[in-house]
Design a protein around this motif. Structure first.
Motif, PDB file in Angstrom:
ATOM      1  N   GLN A   1      46.426  55.103  33.932  1.00  9.44           N
ATOM      2  CA  GLN A   1      45.778  54.189  33.180  1.00  9.44           C
ATOM      3  C   GLN A   1      46.242  52.909  33.558  1.00  9.44           C
ATOM      4  OE1 GLN A   1      46.624  54.571  29.057  1.00  9.44           O
ATOM      5  NE2 GLN A   1      45.692  52.579  28.215  1.00  9.44           N
ATOM      6  N   ASN A   2      47.691  52.704  34.042  1.00  8.38           N
ATOM      7  CA  ASN A   2      47.963  51.385  34.395  1.00  8.38           C
ATOM      8  C   ASN A   2      47.208  51.017  35.684  1.00  8.38           C
ATOM      9  OD1 ASN A   2      49.741  50.970  32.366  1.00  8.38           O
ATOM     10  ND2 ASN A   2      51.559  51.762  33.426  1.00  8.38           N
ATOM     11  N   ALA A   3      47.028  51.926  36.701  1.00  7.88           N
ATOM     12  CA  ALA A   3      46.272  52.027  38.167  1.00  7.88           C
ATOM     13  C   ALA A   3      44.842  51.317  37.766  1.00  7.88           C
ATOM     14  CB  ALA A   3      46.461  53.029  38.923  1.00  7.88           C
ATOM     15  N   ALA A   4      44.318  51.958  36.674  1.00  5.81           N
ATOM     16  CA  ALA A   4      42.785  51.398  36.450  1.00  5.81           C
ATOM     17  C   ALA A   4      42.840  50.366  35.802  1.00  5.81           C
ATOM     18  CB  ALA A   4      42.412  52.393  35.224  1.00  5.81           C
ATOM     19  N   ASN A   5      43.884  49.832  34.905  1.00  2.52           N
ATOM     20  CA  ASN A   5      44.058  48.367  34.295  1.00  2.52           C
ATOM     21  C   ASN A   5      44.095  47.422  35.675  1.00  2.52           C
ATOM     22  OD1 ASN A   5      43.570  49.539  31.884  1.00  2.52           O
ATOM     23  ND2 ASN A   5      45.793  49.604  31.335  1.00  2.52           N
ATOM     24  N   LEU A   6      45.326  47.845  36.520  1.00  3.20           N
ATOM     25  CA  LEU A   6      45.367  47.045  37.551  1.00  3.20           C
ATOM     26  C   LEU A   6      44.263  46.706  38.400  1.00  3.20           C
ATOM     27  CD1 LEU A   6      47.510  45.425  39.443  1.00  3.20           C
ATOM     28  CD2 LEU A   6      47.906  47.677  40.544  1.00  3.20           C
ATOM     29  N   GLU A   7      43.443  47.891  38.768  1.00  5.02           N
ATOM     30  CA  GLU A   7      42.092  47.738  39.613  1.00  5.02           C
ATOM     31  C   GLU A   7      41.174  46.568  38.836  1.00  5.02           C
ATOM     32  OE1 GLU A   7      40.094  47.680  42.865  1.00  5.02           O
ATOM     33  OE2 GLU A   7      42.159  48.588  42.480  1.00  5.02           O
ATOM     34  N   ARG A   8      41.099  46.727  37.442  1.00  2.00           N
ATOM     35  CA  ARG A   8      40.146  45.844  36.680  1.00  2.00           C
ATOM     36  C   ARG A   8      40.613  44.584  36.848  1.00  2.00           C
ATOM     37  NH1 ARG A   8      39.667  50.444  33.292  1.00  2.00           N
ATOM     38  NH2 ARG A   8      41.387  49.660  32.150  1.00  2.00           N
ATOM     39  N   ALA A   9      42.086  44.239  36.981  1.00  3.68           N
ATOM     40  CA  ALA A   9      42.439  43.037  36.672  1.00  3.68           C
ATOM     41  C   ALA A   9      42.287  42.333  38.100  1.00  3.68           C
ATOM     42  CB  ALA A   9      44.125  42.844  36.393  1.00  3.68           C
ATOM     43  N   ARG A  10      42.389  42.979  39.190  1.00  2.00           N
ATOM     44  CA  ARG A  10      42.449  42.364  40.483  1.00  2.00           C
ATOM     45  C   ARG A  10      40.821  42.039  40.728  1.00  2.00           C
ATOM     46  NH1 ARG A  10      45.814  46.878  44.206  1.00  2.00           N
ATOM     47  NH2 ARG A  10      47.709  45.395  44.175  1.00  2.00           N
ATOM     48  N   THR A  11      39.814  43.079  40.173  1.00  2.00           N
ATOM     49  CA  THR A  11      38.464  42.539  40.319  1.00  2.00           C
ATOM     50  C   THR A  11      38.031  41.411  39.541  1.00  2.00           C
ATOM     51  OG1 THR A  11      37.957  45.037  40.211  1.00  2.00           O
ATOM     52  CG2 THR A  11      36.140  43.621  39.737  1.00  2.00           C
ATOM     53  N   HIS A  12      38.590  41.223  38.255  1.00  2.00           N
ATOM     54  CA  HIS A  12      38.437  40.056  37.522  1.00  2.00           C
ATOM     55  C   HIS A  12      39.065  38.836  38.285  1.00  2.00           C
ATOM     56  CE1 HIS A  12      36.678  42.383  34.382  1.00  2.00           C
ATOM     57  NE2 HIS A  12      37.796  42.740  33.870  1.00  2.00           N
ATOM     58  N   VAL A  13      40.268  38.917  38.730  1.00  2.00           N
ATOM     59  CA  VAL A  13      40.903  37.854  39.651  1.00  2.00           C
ATOM     60  C   VAL A  13      39.991  37.380  40.681  1.00  2.00           C
ATOM     61  CG1 VAL A  13      42.741  37.015  40.942  1.00  2.00           C
ATOM     62  CG2 VAL A  13      43.056  38.307  38.577  1.00  2.00           C
ATOM     63  N   ALA A  14      39.502  38.658  41.743  1.00  2.00           N
ATOM     64  CA  ALA A  14      38.668  38.274  42.743  1.00  2.00           C
ATOM     65  C   ALA A  14      37.255  37.627  42.173  1.00  2.00           C
ATOM     66  CB  ALA A  14      38.347  39.553  43.522  1.00  2.00           C
ATOM     67  N   ASN A  15      36.588  37.882  41.065  1.00  2.00           N
ATOM     68  CA  ASN A  15      35.507  37.429  40.797  1.00  2.00           C
ATOM     69  C   ASN A  15      35.926  35.952  40.369  1.00  2.00           C
ATOM     70  OD1 ASN A  15      34.113  39.770  41.010  1.00  2.00           O
ATOM     71  ND2 ASN A  15      34.312  40.446  39.002  1.00  2.00           N
ATOM     72  N   LEU A  16      36.911  35.713  39.706  1.00  2.00           N
ATOM     73  CA  LEU A  16      37.129  34.271  39.378  1.00  2.00           C
ATOM     74  C   LEU A  16      37.422  33.390  40.539  1.00  2.00           C
ATOM     75  CD1 LEU A  16      37.798  32.278  37.047  1.00  2.00           C
ATOM     76  CD2 LEU A  16      40.199  33.010  37.132  1.00  2.00           C
ATOM     77  N   ALA A  17      37.986  34.073  41.537  1.00  2.00           N
ATOM     78  CA  ALA A  17      38.352  33.257  42.706  1.00  2.00           C
ATOM     79  C   ALA A  17      37.225  32.986  43.533  1.00  2.00           C
ATOM     80  CB  ALA A  17      39.021  33.961  43.431  1.00  2.00           C
ATOM     81  N   HIS A  18      36.295  33.919  43.571  1.00  2.00           N
ATOM     82  CA  HIS A  18      34.859  33.539  44.070  1.00  2.00           C
ATOM     83  C   HIS A  18      34.220  32.755  43.518  1.00  2.00           C
ATOM     84  CE1 HIS A  18      31.517  34.313  46.620  1.00  2.00           C
ATOM     85  NE2 HIS A  18      30.639  34.856  45.354  1.00  2.00           N
ATOM     86  N   GLY A  19      34.112  32.568  42.125  1.00  2.00           N
ATOM     87  CA  GLY A  19      33.268  31.521  40.971  1.00  2.00           C
ATOM     88  C   GLY A  19      33.796  30.403  41.152  1.00  2.00           C
ATOM     89  N   LEU A  20      35.056  30.281  41.590  1.00  2.00           N
ATOM     90  CA  LEU A  20      35.714  28.851  41.406  1.00  2.00           C
ATOM     91  C   LEU A  20      35.685  28.165  42.991  1.00  2.00           C
ATOM     92  CD1 LEU A  20      38.644  29.255  39.056  1.00  2.00           C
ATOM     93  CD2 LEU A  20      36.356  27.853  38.593  1.00  2.00           C
ATOM     94  N   LYS A  21      36.037  29.125  43.846  1.00  2.00           N
ATOM     95  CA  LYS A  21      36.286  28.576  45.117  1.00  2.00           C
ATOM     96  C   LYS A  21      34.915  28.189  45.886  1.00  2.00           C
ATOM     97  CE  LYS A  21      40.518  30.894  46.586  1.00  2.00           C
ATOM     98  NZ  LYS A  21      41.208  31.865  47.601  1.00  2.00           N
ATOM     99  N   THR A  22      33.809  28.787  45.469  1.00  2.00           N
ATOM    100  CA  THR A  22      32.483  28.335  46.162  1.00  2.00           C
ATOM    101  C   THR A  22      32.180  27.078  45.657  1.00  2.00           C
ATOM    102  OG1 THR A  22      31.962  30.616  46.102  1.00  2.00           O
ATOM    103  CG2 THR A  22      30.005  29.058  46.492  1.00  2.00           C
ATOM    104  N   PRO A  23      32.166  26.517  44.417  1.00  2.00           N
ATOM    105  CA  PRO A  23      31.727  25.461  44.049  1.00  2.00           C
ATOM    106  C   PRO A  23      32.751  24.122  44.859  1.00  2.00           C
ATOM    107  CG  PRO A  23      31.526  26.836  42.149  1.00  2.00           C
ATOM    108  CD  PRO A  23      32.163  27.475  43.102  1.00  2.00           C
TER     109      PRO A  23
END
Length: 450
Positions: A238-260
């Protein structure tokens, strides 16, 4: 870890419970065996005295005046010893026959011993001899005859004849029970250690998971702890799944902010849109802030990242080659000395980030020599990056790790490198310390868990 006899130790509890149970069992066994021995020795003694009474009764005959007399001497061993407590006596009315060891004195069994007993059956009694010694008595009352008082036969033995064998047997019994108790405790200790060994193996398996050597606890466990292992593995999954989701959200946020931000930076690179470069500086500061908080969020999502194990040699070699090319005009010498098998418990990308910031800073400020080393400490692995540059005074070292703080505006950078390194190290349970190097420049000490 607590020792085996710690107050909260399972081993201590089991051993104390076994000690109490074994002690109670040995005490009960000792009392029971003692009673059996007492009964046995008393029975043997009573049989010896009863044999003397039977011999006395068989040796009696009527003499002149209908008085009793003995047909033979019955002062055989042990009744031939003077004042030894082995006596016999026959009383009929005022007439008394006695053993020679009594030296003419009477042996009185007491009224209580003579009353209420069936004639012809020996019965026990306790008394005191003519010289004050404690005696064990057997009394036999012969059936009365017409016109003749009943004859009372008494045989005695010293109380030590009972207590002596019991003392000897009791000493041997105590020794045997003591050896038995020690053997049982040794067997119990071995049994407890053997029984708790799977828990120690489970602890090592969990430590291996924590250190990153394995992802899950092995399922081959004793039936009693198998449900616990299943729950631990479910929690890890469960922690591994939560970690993977958190990493995905962080990556999405990074992509959403860095491009602009990249778009803004490209647009502001045209001097027509930003003549004095003020907006470009703000965009650069925003990009640094975003990078800083994204790295911190990512490290926090790893929950300390104690389950990842990253070897040190490969990333250091890659960074050494990279910065040697970037600062080729300086003719840098980057000396690396690492212990064999050195590894830290953190994410590989975060390790690259921290080491990259420290090595980049050392290459910027050095005169031509950078030294990278590592050593094991109680807190973990201490990685040091030193240079032969101007270094920092203690007050400036504290200022250098503040977020966005740049001590020299003439050098490119955004002032976030050291602060990001420090915060990432602290999130992993480590730290960053800046001091004076023996080379004359700055010494950055990065401590990370192993």
């Amino acid at each position: 870890m607590p020792g085996p006899f710690h107050l909260g130790s399972l081993q201590r509890r089991l051993l104390l419970a076994a000690l109490v149970a074994i002690t109670v069992a040995l005490v009960v066994a000792g009392v029971a065996i003692g009673l059996v021995l007492h009964r046995f020795v008393r029975g043997q003694l009573d049989s010896r005295l009863d044999s003397q009474l039977v011999a006395l009764a068989a040796g009696l005959e009527r003499g002149p005046g209908n008085r009793l007399r003995l047909t033979r001497s019955l002062d055989g061993p042990p009744f031939d010893r003077d004042r030894a407590g082995w006596y016999w006596q026959v009383r009929q009315g005022d007439a008394v026959l006695r053993s020679g060891a009594l030296e003419g004195r009477d042996l009185d069994p007491g009224e209580r011993a003579r009353d209420g007993r069936r004639p012809g059956h020996p019965h026990p009694a306790d008394g005191t001899g003519p010289w004050g010694e404690s005696l064990i008595l057997r009394v036999l009352t012969l059936p009365p005859e017409a016109g003749v008082a009943p004859a009372v036969l008494v045989a005695s033995a010293p109380a030590d004849a009972l207590r002596g064998p019991l003392r000897e047997a009791g000493g041997a019994l105590a020794l045997i029970l003591g050896i038995l108790g020690l053997s049982l405790m040794a067997g119990t200790l071995a049994q407890v250690r053997l029984g708790l060994r799977p828990l120690e193996r489970l602890r090592r398996d969990l430590a291996a998971v924590r250190a990153g050597h394995r992802a899950r606890v092995p399922g081959q466990q004793p039936a009693e702890i198998r449900p616990l292992v299943a729950e631990v593995n479910a929690l890890l999954d469960q922690n591994a799944a939560n970690l993977e989701r958190a990493r995905t959200h962080v990556a999405n946020l990074a992509h959403g902010l860095k491009t602009p931000l990249a778009t803004l930076s490209l647009a502001l690179s045209d001097r027509a849109h930003d003549p004095d470069g003020t907006l470009g500086g703000l965009v650069g500061a925003m990009d640094g802030q975003v990078r800083h908080h994204l790295r911190r969020a990512r490290a926090a999502a790893l929950g300390g990242a104690t389950r990842e194990r990253t070897a040190l040699a490969e990333p250091v070699a890659d960074l050494r080659a990279t910065f040697a090319r970037l600062y080729a005009e300086k003719g840098l010498v980057i000396d690396v000395t690492l212990p064999a098998g050195a590894a830290v418990a953190c994410d590989g990308q975060d390790l690259d980030e921290m080491l990259g910031n420290l090595i980049d800073n050392a290459c910027q400020w050095c005169r031509g020599y950078v030294r990278i080393g590592a050593a094991s400490t109680e807190a973990g692995l201490a990685i040091t990056v030193e240079d032969d540059g101007p270094g920092l005074v203690p007050e400036a070292a504290a200022e250098a790790v503040r977020r966005g703080r740049r001590l020299d505006e003439s050098v490119p950078g955004n002032g976030f490198g050291l602060s990001i390194t420090q915060e990432l190290a602290e999130l992993y349970g480590g730290g960053l310390h800046l001091g004076r190097s023996g080379l004359g420049g700055l010494r950055a000490g990065l401590t990370l868990p192993v």
